[in-house]
Design a protein around this motif. Structure first.
Motif, PDB file in Angstrom:
ATOM      1  N   SER A 104     -29.165 -53.463  42.802  1.00  0.00           N
ATOM      2  CA  SER A 104     -29.852 -52.120  42.962  1.00  0.00           C
ATOM      3  C   SER A 104     -30.350 -52.007  44.421  1.00  0.00           C
ATOM      4  O   SER A 104     -30.840 -53.205  44.965  1.00  0.00           O
ATOM      5  CB  SER A 104     -31.029 -51.816  41.965  1.00  0.00           C
ATOM      6  OG  SER A 104     -32.216 -52.818  42.392  1.00  0.00           O
ATOM      7  N   ALA A 105     -30.365 -50.858  45.170  1.00  0.00           N
ATOM      8  CA  ALA A 105     -31.121 -51.048  46.444  1.00  0.00           C
ATOM      9  C   ALA A 105     -32.531 -51.332  46.538  1.00  0.00           C
ATOM     10  O   ALA A 105     -33.081 -51.778  47.270  1.00  0.00           O
ATOM     11  CB  ALA A 105     -30.995 -49.314  46.972  1.00  0.00           C
ATOM     12  N   ALA A 106     -33.251 -51.250  45.483  1.00  0.00           N
ATOM     13  CA  ALA A 106     -34.589 -51.303  45.388  1.00  0.00           C
ATOM     14  C   ALA A 106     -34.900 -52.757  45.416  1.00  0.00           C
ATOM     15  O   ALA A 106     -36.098 -53.362  45.657  1.00  0.00           O
ATOM     16  CB  ALA A 106     -35.239 -50.761  44.253  1.00  0.00           C
ATOM     17  N   PHE A 107     -33.766 -53.739  45.255  1.00  0.00           N
ATOM     18  CA  PHE A 107     -34.249 -55.102  45.080  1.00  0.00           C
ATOM     19  C   PHE A 107     -33.337 -55.843  46.090  1.00  0.00           C
ATOM     20  O   PHE A 107     -33.796 -56.433  47.051  1.00  0.00           O
ATOM     21  CB  PHE A 107     -33.875 -55.797  43.510  1.00  0.00           C
ATOM     22  CG  PHE A 107     -34.134 -56.968  43.467  1.00  0.00           C
ATOM     23  CD1 PHE A 107     -35.382 -57.591  43.011  1.00  0.00           C
ATOM     24  CD2 PHE A 107     -33.461 -58.394  43.893  1.00  0.00           C
ATOM     25  CE1 PHE A 107     -35.914 -58.727  42.831  1.00  0.00           C
ATOM     26  CE2 PHE A 107     -33.724 -59.438  43.727  1.00  0.00           C
ATOM     27  CZ  PHE A 107     -35.093 -59.826  43.083  1.00  0.00           C
ATOM     28  N   ALA A 108     -31.973 -55.623  45.889  1.00  0.00           N
ATOM     29  CA  ALA A 108     -31.106 -56.246  46.796  1.00  0.00           C
ATOM     30  C   ALA A 108     -31.233 -55.935  48.504  1.00  0.00           C
ATOM     31  O   ALA A 108     -31.206 -56.899  49.180  1.00  0.00           O
ATOM     32  CB  ALA A 108     -29.424 -56.203  46.551  1.00  0.00           C
ATOM     33  N   ASP A 109     -31.376 -54.655  48.694  1.00  0.00           N
ATOM     34  CA  ASP A 109     -31.642 -54.340  49.996  1.00  0.00           C
ATOM     35  C   ASP A 109     -32.987 -54.552  50.788  1.00  0.00           C
ATOM     36  O   ASP A 109     -33.118 -54.553  51.735  1.00  0.00           O
ATOM     37  CB  ASP A 109     -31.546 -52.809  50.274  1.00  0.00           C
ATOM     38  CG  ASP A 109     -30.294 -52.344  50.032  1.00  0.00           C
ATOM     39  OD1 ASP A 109     -29.251 -53.144  49.602  1.00  0.00           O
ATOM     40  OD2 ASP A 109     -29.875 -51.201  49.792  1.00  0.00           O
ATOM     41  N   GLN A 110     -33.903 -55.141  49.638  1.00  0.00           N
ATOM     42  CA  GLN A 110     -35.125 -55.665  50.217  1.00  0.00           C
ATOM     43  C   GLN A 110     -35.187 -57.078  50.453  1.00  0.00           C
ATOM     44  O   GLN A 110     -36.003 -57.575  50.967  1.00  0.00           O
ATOM     45  CB  GLN A 110     -36.132 -55.419  49.346  1.00  0.00           C
ATOM     46  CG  GLN A 110     -36.589 -53.632  49.072  1.00  0.00           C
ATOM     47  CD  GLN A 110     -37.291 -53.167  50.345  1.00  0.00           C
ATOM     48  OE1 GLN A 110     -38.070 -53.970  51.061  1.00  0.00           O
ATOM     49  NE2 GLN A 110     -37.007 -51.900  50.613  1.00  0.00           N
ATOM     50  N   MET A 111     -34.238 -57.885  49.524  1.00  0.00           N
ATOM     51  CA  MET A 111     -34.362 -59.386  49.444  1.00  0.00           C
ATOM     52  C   MET A 111     -33.339 -60.179  49.936  1.00  0.00           C
ATOM     53  O   MET A 111     -33.344 -61.322  50.467  1.00  0.00           O
ATOM     54  CB  MET A 111     -34.264 -59.496  48.010  1.00  0.00           C
ATOM     55  CG  MET A 111     -35.409 -58.862  47.274  1.00  0.00           C
ATOM     56  SD  MET A 111     -37.182 -59.966  47.856  1.00  0.00           S
ATOM     57  CE  MET A 111     -36.861 -61.253  46.801  1.00  0.00           C
ATOM     58  N   PHE A 112     -32.082 -59.666  50.072  1.00  0.00           N
ATOM     59  CA  PHE A 112     -30.838 -60.356  50.218  1.00  0.00           C
ATOM     60  C   PHE A 112     -30.276 -60.276  51.565  1.00  0.00           C
ATOM     61  O   PHE A 112     -29.226 -61.090  52.023  1.00  0.00           O
ATOM     62  CB  PHE A 112     -29.618 -60.100  49.264  1.00  0.00           C
ATOM     63  CG  PHE A 112     -29.945 -60.298  47.983  1.00  0.00           C
ATOM     64  CD1 PHE A 112     -30.880 -61.025  47.463  1.00  0.00           C
ATOM     65  CD2 PHE A 112     -29.290 -59.491  46.816  1.00  0.00           C
ATOM     66  CE1 PHE A 112     -31.036 -61.329  46.082  1.00  0.00           C
ATOM     67  CE2 PHE A 112     -29.504 -59.461  45.592  1.00  0.00           C
ATOM     68  CZ  PHE A 112     -30.256 -60.610  45.000  1.00  0.00           C
ATOM     69  N   GLY A 113     -30.702 -59.424  52.465  1.00  0.00           N
ATOM     70  CA  GLY A 113     -30.218 -59.325  53.961  1.00  0.00           C
ATOM     71  C   GLY A 113     -30.630 -60.205  54.747  1.00  0.00           C
ATOM     72  O   GLY A 113     -31.753 -61.128  54.558  1.00  0.00           O
ATOM     73  N   PRO A 114     -30.106 -60.196  55.909  1.00  0.00           N
ATOM     74  CA  PRO A 114     -30.598 -61.185  57.000  1.00  0.00           C
ATOM     75  C   PRO A 114     -31.779 -61.183  57.543  1.00  0.00           C
ATOM     76  O   PRO A 114     -32.636 -60.242  57.515  1.00  0.00           O
ATOM     77  CB  PRO A 114     -29.706 -60.727  58.218  1.00  0.00           C
ATOM     78  CG  PRO A 114     -28.695 -60.010  58.016  1.00  0.00           C
ATOM     79  CD  PRO A 114     -29.133 -59.281  56.479  1.00  0.00           C
ATOM     80  N   GLY A 115     -32.738 -62.422  57.398  1.00  0.00           N
ATOM     81  CA  GLY A 115     -33.871 -62.469  57.565  1.00  0.00           C
ATOM     82  C   GLY A 115     -34.932 -62.122  56.317  1.00  0.00           C
ATOM     83  O   GLY A 115     -36.063 -62.316  56.462  1.00  0.00           O
TER      84      GLY A 115
END
Length: 379
Positions: A104-115
């Motif tokens: 979900s955006a609420a998890f993945a977009d906060q955790m898995f991106g660069p940095g």
């Protein structure tokens, strides 16, 4: 879908509904699609980390359940993303969900991106579907109510076999779980104490399933099993009680008092919100749901907490209806663990009660700093 009027004709369901309304004060569970049908977000809409997701299955041969029952072949479905050569982490989902919940955006977009804290360029991220959920083996595959009556320890054992036998991984940097996955994380830490460096159980407590948490779960189970349409699990159509009881449990035990009041400050708005949930598409399977809720019946990691060797960061929210901090059990139980920290997210009109921890924005920076300080075990 039967209407609410049709549901009211089921006298037994009406009785259960009245009992739940009188007894519940817990986390609202929203109707969810059948776990096996939940999909990875479309690549065209997903950020880069989510576009890397690969889905697969692995078969555990001659899987023995805690009851003594066995299945010659137990399928475990899972997703992976990130760097296969990186440090391995396993993320464990909640009841009636599956591994894709972490996309979900609420998890993945906060955790898995660069940095970000679990940067997919650095970590190899494993998202299993627990026994009874998603595309893993479950009652609706054919055995129905004759499927082995699994519990959380069986789920964890299957995840461990996936890790070691299926993926050839001997050690994890991190096990993180939310809700049911949080309870499984406690079991992982005590059952396989050398398997990981760090454990993050969220929206959970390391004590026996009890109190309102169990009472409301049992009301879901009983409302479905006592529905004449259930027919001992050999139904020809999904019992109408399943959606009704699921919505009621969700309203009672999830969402946060302040957030729900802000969303429904009048009776008219409360009715509109409830009507929308009751009319929402719902394709869950009754046997699958009954088994998933029932799997928590004997959960109790407390006796094994002193075996934990990993560093533990428990994350709960102050407005969690299922795991209320005012019980005071977290502080006393975590004092038995050598390296343990408790983080409680303050409640507000912007948090979501039991659902708060699924939104990584509330705790990701504390988690990042903590994980950086967790030493790596000698392997």
């Amino acid at each position: 879908m039967r209407s609410l009027l049709a549901l009211s004709r089921l006298s037994i369901l009406a009785a259960v509904a009245a009992a739940v309304l009188a007894a519940c004060a817990q986390t609202p569970v929203m109707p969810q699609p059948k776990a096996s049908q939940a999909a990875t977000p479309p690549a065209a809409q997903a950020p880069a980390a989510r576009r890397m997701v690969k889905a697969a299955t692995w078969v555990a041969r001659d899987f023995r359940f805690h009851t003594g029952e066995t299945l010659p072949a137990l399928t475990i479905a899972y997703r992976t993303l990130g760097n296969p050569a990186g440090e391995a982490v396993m993320l464990l989902h909640g009841t009636t969900g599956n591994g894709s919940n972490f996309l979900s955006a609420a998890f993945a977009d906060q955790m898995f991106g660069p940095g970000q804290p679990l940067d997919a360029a650095r970590y190899f991220i494993i998202l299993p579907d627990s026994i009874g959920t998603g595309d893993s083996s479950k009652p609706s595959d054919g055995l129905r109510a004759r499927f082995p009556r699994y519990n959380y320890e069986d789920m964890v054992d299957a995840q461990y076999r996936l890790m070691t036998e299926g993926l050839g991984i001997r050690h994890l940097r991190l096990v993180l779980g939310n809700s049911m996955g949080g309870m499984q994380a406690w079991i992982w830490a005590s059952r396989y104490p050398k398997a990981m460096d760090a454990v993050v159980p969220m929206a959970s407590m390391p004590v026996a399933m009890s109190g309102r948490n169990w009472m409301t779960r049992r009301l879901i189970i009983d409302s479905v099993r006592n529905d004449p349409a259930y027919r001992g699990g050999d139904y020809t159509a999904q019992p109408a009680s399943l959606q009704f009881a699921s919505v009621m449990y969700g309203v009672a035990t999830n969402g946060g008092d302040q957030a729900l009041y802000a969303a429904a400050p009048t009776r008219a708005k409360a009715d509109a919100l409830l009507d929308a949930r009751l009319k929402a598409s719902f394709t869950g399977d009754a046997n699958d749901h009954v088994y998933q809720w029932d799997a928590s019946r004997d959960y109790d990691p407390s006796p094994g907490l002193q075996r934990i060797q990993a560093y533990v960061m428990a994350i709960n929210s102050a407005d969690d209806e299922r795991n209320p901090p005012q019980l005071g059990v977290m502080e006393s139980e975590m004092a038995r663990i050598s390296h343990a920290r408790l983080l409680v997210v303050p409640g507000s009109a912007q948090t979501a009660g039991h659902g708060t921890t699924a939104q990584a924005k509330w705790w990701k920076e504390d988690f990042r700093t903590w994980l950086q300080g967790v030493p790596k075990q000698a392997q």
